[in-house]
Design a protein around this motif. Structure first.
Motif, PDB file in Angstrom:
ATOM      1  N   LEU A  81      58.018  56.866  -4.015  1.00 22.53           N
ATOM      2  CA  LEU A  81      58.178  56.114  -2.777  1.00 22.53           C
ATOM      3  C   LEU A  81      57.185  54.946  -2.786  1.00 22.53           C
ATOM      4  CD1 LEU A  81      58.488  59.065  -0.222  1.00 22.53           C
ATOM      5  CD2 LEU A  81      60.327  57.784  -1.353  1.00 22.53           C
ATOM      6  N   ALA A  82      57.591  53.826  -2.217  1.00 21.26           N
ATOM      7  CA  ALA A  82      56.762  52.616  -2.290  1.00 21.26           C
ATOM      8  C   ALA A  82      56.689  51.927  -0.931  1.00 21.26           C
ATOM      9  CB  ALA A  82      57.312  51.651  -3.337  1.00 21.26           C
ATOM     10  N   THR A  83      55.672  51.139  -0.771  1.00 20.55           N
ATOM     11  CA  THR A  83      55.512  50.284   0.400  1.00 20.55           C
ATOM     12  C   THR A  83      54.862  48.984  -0.052  1.00 20.55           C
ATOM     13  OG1 THR A  83      54.658  50.186   2.669  1.00 20.55           O
ATOM     14  CG2 THR A  83      53.206  51.106   0.999  1.00 20.55           C
ATOM     15  N   ASN A  84      54.914  47.982   0.802  1.00 22.55           N
ATOM     16  CA  ASN A  84      54.316  46.703   0.417  1.00 22.55           C
ATOM     17  C   ASN A  84      53.713  46.021   1.641  1.00 22.55           C
ATOM     18  OD1 ASN A  84      56.299  44.427   1.433  1.00 22.55           O
ATOM     19  ND2 ASN A  84      57.582  46.076   0.612  1.00 22.55           N
ATOM     20  N   LYS A  85      52.794  45.137   1.385  1.00 28.94           N
ATOM     21  CA  LYS A  85      52.142  44.363   2.444  1.00 28.94           C
ATOM     22  C   LYS A  85      51.783  43.000   1.876  1.00 28.94           C
ATOM     23  CE  LYS A  85      49.667  46.504   5.417  1.00 28.94           C
ATOM     24  NZ  LYS A  85      50.337  46.202   6.704  1.00 28.94           N
ATOM     25  N   THR A  86      51.816  41.978   2.733  1.00 28.15           N
ATOM     26  CA  THR A  86      51.480  40.621   2.310  1.00 28.15           C
ATOM     27  C   THR A  86      50.200  40.169   2.996  1.00 28.15           C
ATOM     28  OG1 THR A  86      53.800  40.018   1.934  1.00 28.15           O
ATOM     29  CG2 THR A  86      52.233  38.216   2.242  1.00 28.15           C
ATOM     30  N   ILE A  87      49.284  39.631   2.215  1.00 31.95           N
ATOM     31  CA  ILE A  87      48.049  39.056   2.731  1.00 31.95           C
ATOM     32  C   ILE A  87      48.125  37.546   2.546  1.00 31.95           C
ATOM     33  CG2 ILE A  87      45.534  38.973   2.539  1.00 31.95           C
ATOM     34  CD1 ILE A  87      45.601  41.699   1.262  1.00 31.95           C
ATOM     35  N   GLN A  88      47.904  36.795   3.604  1.00 29.16           N
ATOM     36  CA  GLN A  88      47.851  35.334   3.495  1.00 29.16           C
ATOM     37  C   GLN A  88      46.393  34.916   3.371  1.00 29.16           C
ATOM     38  OE1 GLN A  88      48.654  32.190   6.740  1.00 29.16           O
ATOM     39  NE2 GLN A  88      50.575  32.252   5.587  1.00 29.16           N
ATOM     40  N   ILE A  89      46.066  34.284   2.247  1.00 24.06           N
ATOM     41  CA  ILE A  89      44.697  33.858   1.974  1.00 24.06           C
ATOM     42  C   ILE A  89      44.641  32.332   2.011  1.00 24.06           C
ATOM     43  CG2 ILE A  89      42.805  33.859   0.300  1.00 24.06           C
ATOM     44  CD1 ILE A  89      43.855  36.546  -0.718  1.00 24.06           C
TER      45      ILE A  89
END
Length: 215
Positions: A81-89
């Motif tokens: 199972l997977a998940t993802n997240k985006t960080i704006q730098i």
């Protein structure tokens, strides 16, 4: 999530900290993570479920000012199972670029008997930095040939426009050189200069003179 880092931050600088956990046990709770390719960042495990995002190579705000960094985490279950997240730098600016003129030298032709107070040339410079680091002021620099500059010319410090304060006389002055400096408002300030070769053009403003006969 968002973060900010200075463009002169060294590789290895931490830009974000995060926890990645899975409440399952054994293999089902074993977590792996990966960061999107093509960005100057990497993700590393520090302690247990704690991870840090660090700089992997030099940054340049003038090339890329914002990165959307995608982080994918998955477990070792079957199926995983997977998940993802985006960080704006965001990359903040430092004063690492001096103003640059479009040419290192210019040649300017001015007709003699010009009207005093008129603009004769505007050598403009560009600074790719941001805000205060890109604000440019102009001035004359270096050797002032025979004190001609203060007598004949004035420069607008805000836009670089050069004005003739008085009329030129070709019969007295045919050519001279000045140097214009562009300086930004960064700390410390950076500057560059360009040479301007001024050539006075002749007008037919003198009648022939017949000298006295000689015996």
């Amino acid at each position: 999530l968002s973060g900010q880092v200075s463009e002169d931050a060294a590789p290895g600088t931490v830009v974000a900290l995060m926890d990645i956990t899975d409440r399952d046990s054994e293999e089902n709770g074993e977590v792996h993570c990966h960061i999107s390719l093509g960005v100057p960042f990497k993700i590393q495990s520090s302690l247990d479920n704690h991870y840090k995002v660090t700089i992997s190579r030099a940054l340049d705000r003038e090339t890329t000012s914002i990165y959307n960094v995608h982080i994918i985490a998955w477990d070792s279950g079957s199926p995983p199972l997977a998940t993802n997240k985006t960080i704006q730098i965001s990359v903040s600016d430092v004063n690492d670029n001096a103003p640059q003129f479009s040419q290192s030298s210019y040649t300017l032709y001015v007709m003699e008997n010009n009207a005093p107070g008129t603009s004769i040339f505007t050598p403009t410079a560009f600074d790719p930095d941001l805000d205060q680091n890109s604000y440019i002021s102009y001035s004359f620099r270096g050797n002032i040939q025979d004190s001609l500059v203060p007598a004949y010319l004035r420069i607008d410090s805000m836009n670089g426009t050069i004005y003739a304060l008085r009329s030129f006389d070709y019969e007295k002055l045919k050519t001279f050189r000045i140097h214009v400096q562009a300086r930004d408002a960064g700390v410390p300030p950076l500057s560059s200069s360009a040479a301007v070769n001024v050539i006075i053009l002749d007008q037919n403003d003198n009648a022939p003179v017949i000298g006295s006969p000689t015996e």
